[in-house]
Scaffold this motif. Structure first.
Motif, short mmCIF file in Angstrom:
data_model
loop_
_atom_site.label_atom_id
_atom_site.label_comp_id
_atom_site.label_asym_id
_atom_site.label_seq_id
_atom_site.Cartn_x
_atom_site.Cartn_y
_atom_site.Cartn_z
N ASN A 73 0.81 -1.23 0.00
CA ASN A 73 0.00 0.00 0.00
C ASN A 73 0.84 1.28 0.00
N GLY A 74 1.93 1.28 -0.74
CA GLY A 74 2.78 2.46 -0.83
C GLY A 74 3.85 2.55 0.26
N PHE A 75 3.88 1.61 1.18
CA PHE A 75 4.87 1.56 2.24
C PHE A 75 5.93 0.51 1.89
N ALA A 76 7.15 0.74 2.31
CA ALA A 76 8.23 -0.24 2.16
C ALA A 76 8.48 -0.86 3.54
N ILE A 77 8.41 -2.19 3.61
CA ILE A 77 8.63 -2.90 4.87
C ILE A 77 9.95 -3.66 4.78
N PHE A 78 10.86 -3.35 5.69
CA PHE A 78 12.15 -4.03 5.77
C PHE A 78 12.17 -4.87 7.04
N PRO A 79 12.06 -6.19 6.95
CA PRO A 79 12.14 -7.00 8.17
C PRO A 79 13.52 -6.83 8.80
N ASP A 80 13.57 -6.72 10.10
CA ASP A 80 14.83 -6.49 10.80
C ASP A 80 14.81 -7.22 12.14
N PRO A 81 14.88 -8.58 12.11
CA PRO A 81 14.86 -9.33 13.36
C PRO A 81 16.04 -8.94 14.25
N LEU A 82 15.77 -8.84 15.54
CA LEU A 82 16.79 -8.43 16.50
C LEU A 82 17.26 -9.65 17.29
N ALA A 83 18.55 -9.96 17.21
CA ALA A 83 19.10 -11.09 17.96
C ALA A 83 18.95 -10.81 19.44
N GLU A 84 18.39 -11.79 20.16
CA GLU A 84 18.19 -11.63 21.60
C GLU A 84 18.31 -12.99 22.26
N GLY A 85 19.33 -13.15 23.08
CA GLY A 85 19.57 -14.45 23.71
C GLY A 85 19.83 -15.50 22.64
N LYS A 86 19.09 -16.58 22.70
CA LYS A 86 19.24 -17.64 21.71
C LYS A 86 18.21 -17.54 20.60
N GLY A 87 17.46 -16.45 20.57
CA GLY A 87 16.41 -16.29 19.56
C GLY A 87 16.45 -14.92 18.90
N TYR A 88 15.31 -14.55 18.33
CA TYR A 88 15.18 -13.28 17.60
C TYR A 88 13.88 -12.61 17.98
N ARG A 89 13.96 -11.31 18.26
CA ARG A 89 12.77 -10.51 18.55
C ARG A 89 12.24 -9.95 17.23
N LEU A 90 10.93 -9.85 17.14
CA LEU A 90 10.28 -9.33 15.95
C LEU A 90 10.61 -7.85 15.79
N GLY A 91 11.12 -7.48 14.64
CA GLY A 91 11.43 -6.08 14.37
C GLY A 91 11.35 -5.80 12.88
N ALA A 92 10.99 -4.58 12.54
CA ALA A 92 10.91 -4.16 11.13
C ALA A 92 11.06 -2.65 11.05
N ARG A 93 11.40 -2.20 9.87
CA ARG A 93 11.46 -0.76 9.57
C ARG A 93 10.43 -0.50 8.48
N ILE A 94 9.55 0.48 8.72
CA ILE A 94 8.51 0.84 7.75
C ILE A 94 8.86 2.22 7.22
N GLU A 95 8.89 2.35 5.89
CA GLU A 95 9.25 3.64 5.27
C GLU A 95 8.21 4.04 4.24
#
Length: 92
Positions: free
Chosen positions: A25-47
């Motif tokens: 819908n006109g937005f650019a979504i860049f997934p950006d998982p954040l390393a945390e402990g032994k896993g990954y936290r959900l993160g993204a950049r919306i532009e």
């Protein structure tokens, strides 16, 4: 490759390209998982460009995943939901 490059860390490998954004819908979504402990936290950049200015929103959620790919996929879905709910107000 010369001996000096081998000794001092020179590499002939190409620099990895930045991931392509998912357009929604006109937005650019860049997934950006954040390393945390032994896993990954959900993160993204919306532009989105609004009035000639690039607006950026960092989306970070408490959800964690064992794999980076799973966190990236979930981030895209959460970002789409946020865009549907807030539209351009996401940048305010």
């Amino acid at each position: 490759m010369s001996l000096l490059k081998k000794l001092f860390g020179g590499s002939s490998a190409a620099t990895p390209k930045a991931p392509e954004p998912e357009m929604y819908n006109g937005f650019a979504i860049f997934p950006d998982p954040l390393a945390e402990g032994k896993g990954y936290r959900l993160g993204a950049r919306i532009e989105k460009e609004i009035g000639g200015e690039l607006k950026i929103h960092k989306l970070i959620r408490a959800d964690t995943f064992s794999a980076s790919d799973a966190a990236a996929e979930a981030a895209i879905q959460k970002a789409k939901l946020a865009i549907d709910q807030m539209g351009d107000r996401i940048f305010g």
